[in-house]
Design a protein around this motif. Structure first.
Motif, PDB file in Angstrom:
ATOM      1  N   ALA A 105       9.244   0.569   1.515  1.00  0.00           N
ATOM      2  CA  ALA A 105       8.639   1.111   0.299  1.00  0.00           C
ATOM      3  C   ALA A 105       9.286   2.426  -0.091  1.00  0.00           C
ATOM      4  O   ALA A 105       9.509   2.699  -1.280  1.00  0.00           O
ATOM      5  N   ALA A 106       9.605   3.251   0.906  1.00  0.00           N
ATOM      6  CA  ALA A 106      10.230   4.551   0.630  1.00  0.00           C
ATOM      7  C   ALA A 106      11.627   4.382   0.043  1.00  0.00           C
ATOM      8  O   ALA A 106      12.027   5.123  -0.862  1.00  0.00           O
ATOM      9  N   GLU A 107      12.361   3.408   0.554  1.00  0.00           N
ATOM     10  CA  GLU A 107      13.707   3.168   0.039  1.00  0.00           C
ATOM     11  C   GLU A 107      13.661   2.764  -1.434  1.00  0.00           C
ATOM     12  O   GLU A 107      14.490   3.188  -2.237  1.00  0.00           O
ATOM     13  N   ALA A 108      12.676   1.954  -1.786  1.00  0.00           N
ATOM     14  CA  ALA A 108      12.544   1.521  -3.177  1.00  0.00           C
ATOM     15  C   ALA A 108      12.085   2.657  -4.085  1.00  0.00           C
ATOM     16  O   ALA A 108      12.462   2.708  -5.264  1.00  0.00           O
ATOM     17  N   ALA A 109      11.294   3.578  -3.524  1.00  0.00           N
ATOM     18  CA  ALA A 109      10.725   4.656  -4.331  1.00  0.00           C
ATOM     19  C   ALA A 109      11.555   5.933  -4.301  1.00  0.00           C
ATOM     20  O   ALA A 109      11.271   6.873  -5.049  1.00  0.00           O
ATOM     21  N   MET A 126       0.830  -1.201   0.000  1.00  0.00           N
ATOM     22  CA  MET A 126       0.000   0.000   0.000  1.00  0.00           C
ATOM     23  C   MET A 126       0.867   1.255   0.000  1.00  0.00           C
ATOM     24  O   MET A 126       0.596   2.206  -0.748  1.00  0.00           O
ATOM     25  N   ALA A 127       1.921   1.261   0.831  1.00  0.00           N
ATOM     26  CA  ALA A 127       2.815   2.417   0.858  1.00  0.00           C
ATOM     27  C   ALA A 127       3.478   2.606  -0.499  1.00  0.00           C
ATOM     28  O   ALA A 127       3.605   3.742  -0.994  1.00  0.00           O
ATOM     29  N   VAL A 149      14.028   8.478   6.661  1.00  0.00           N
ATOM     30  CA  VAL A 149      13.321   9.097   7.789  1.00  0.00           C
ATOM     31  C   VAL A 149      13.808  10.539   7.960  1.00  0.00           C
ATOM     32  O   VAL A 149      14.973  10.779   8.276  1.00  0.00           O
ATOM     33  N   ILE A 150      12.895  11.484   7.771  1.00  0.00           N
ATOM     34  CA  ILE A 150      13.270  12.899   7.864  1.00  0.00           C
ATOM     35  C   ILE A 150      12.837  13.531   9.171  1.00  0.00           C
ATOM     36  O   ILE A 150      13.242  14.648   9.501  1.00  0.00           O
ATOM     37  N   THR A 151      11.991  12.868   9.933  1.00  0.00           N
ATOM     38  CA  THR A 151      11.579  13.353  11.243  1.00  0.00           C
ATOM     39  C   THR A 151      10.974  12.217  12.043  1.00  0.00           C
ATOM     40  O   THR A 151      10.480  11.247  11.465  1.00  0.00           O
ATOM     41  N   SER A 152      11.003  12.308  13.349  1.00  0.00           N
ATOM     42  CA  SER A 152      10.320  11.352  14.210  1.00  0.00           C
ATOM     43  C   SER A 152       9.451  12.123  15.200  1.00  0.00           C
ATOM     44  O   SER A 152       9.938  13.009  15.891  1.00  0.00           O
TER      45      SER A 152
END
Length: 301
Positions: free
Chosen positions: A210-214, A184-185, A232-235
């Motif tokens: 998913a973010a790493e692949a995209a 889904m992501a 990861v840009i923020t937590s």
């Protein structure tokens, strides 16, 4: 500590609580241990609490609202043991609430941390956002509400046209990393979503993959997750470790805050709000909110 759904190395809720407990114990030469229930049920939680008590635990930390019923029973069964209940208040199966003097429930203002994350994301130029929550429980709902509200307020302040900032929003139904959540992501990123707030324990790991692949971005939750992935840009941190540490310290100082709910505001904790430009803003109301970028008025307010 008795873990909720997940493990002590989930890089999220359980780990944050465990690190606070472990830090105090190691600094003060106190033994500590964690227990993991075999199943997710009130009976298994109570049986696992009994294991901790039989093992000599003086304080039992229970991270998560799923412990509300089991702690309600345990506080009467073990009056000489002290309980720290995170994200919940003790009640019976019929929702009759009672917090005894040996129990300290701690609630968090997740909407504040979520707000800062959403506000910072839009201020930094992101307009296509996503929120992927785990189980639809109060804490996750509050994170999501704050995230959307922060993004909306930032858009209004920047004079952006209505509809120019969009948020894809869903709950996966669990706190686990699953192929379905990752798919889904990935679909969201493929459709143009730029950053997703992965709000639900290991659900964030699915989002990160998913973010790493995209080649896209992620907002972490509960603890600083920047070490988990370069995406990861923020937590959005809620101060889990600090609140556990401070409550255990209060117990050993003879000042255990039992019998009443403690509320932890996000602006009372140190929040790390990293933005895509590559720097970190530290927000702390205790020091009158030392804030950079466009966050100072929002964090202080």
């Amino acid at each position: 500590l008795v873990t909720d759904v997940g493990t002590i190395d989930d890089k999220s809720f359980n780990q944050g609580a465990w690190e606070g407990l472990m830090q105090y114990a190691e600094e003060n030469g106190i033994t500590y241990k964690y227990y993991q229930p075999p199943q997710q049920s009130d009976e298994d939680y109570l049986a696992t609490i009994k294991l901790a008590v039989d093992g000599g635990a003086k304080i039992v930390v229970t991270p998560g609202y799923l412990f509300e019923v089991s702690v309600y029973e345990a506080q009467s069964l073990y009056p000489d043991v002290h309980f720290i209940l995170l994200d919940g208040e003790p009640h019976d199966a019929d929702y009759n609430y009672e917090t005894k003097e040996n129990t300290a429930p701690i609630l968090y203002a997740e909407q504040q941390a979520g707000y800062l994350a959403g506000y910072a994301a839009v201020k930094d130029g992101f307009t296509k956002l996503g929120f992927m929550g785990g189980m639809q429980v109060p804490a996750v709902i509050r994170f999501g509400y704050g995230f959307v509200k922060g993004a909306d307020d930032a858009a209004v302040e920047m004079g952006l046209e209505a509809g120019s900032v969009t948020v894809n929003y869903t709950y996966t139904g669990s706190f686990n990393a699953t192929p379905e959540a990752q798919s889904m992501a990935a679909a969201w990123y493929n459709d143009g979503v730029e950053v997703i707030f992965g709000c639900g324990g290991a659900v964030g790991n699915s989002v990160m993959a998913a973010a790493e692949a995209a080649g896209a971005y992620v907002i972490g939750v509960d603890v600083d997750q920047s070490g988990e992935s370069e995406t990861v840009i923020t937590s959005a941190m809620k101060g889990l470790g600090d609140s556990v540490y401070q409550t255990i310290a209060a117990y050993y100082a003879g000042e255990f805050p039992g019998g009443a709910v403690s509320s932890v505001l996000a602006v009372q904790q140190l929040l790390k709000v990293g933005v895509a430009a590559g720097y970190i803003v530290e927000v702390s109301a205790v020091s009158h909110a030392r804030v950079g970028h466009a966050l100072n008025e929002k964090a202080a307010g």
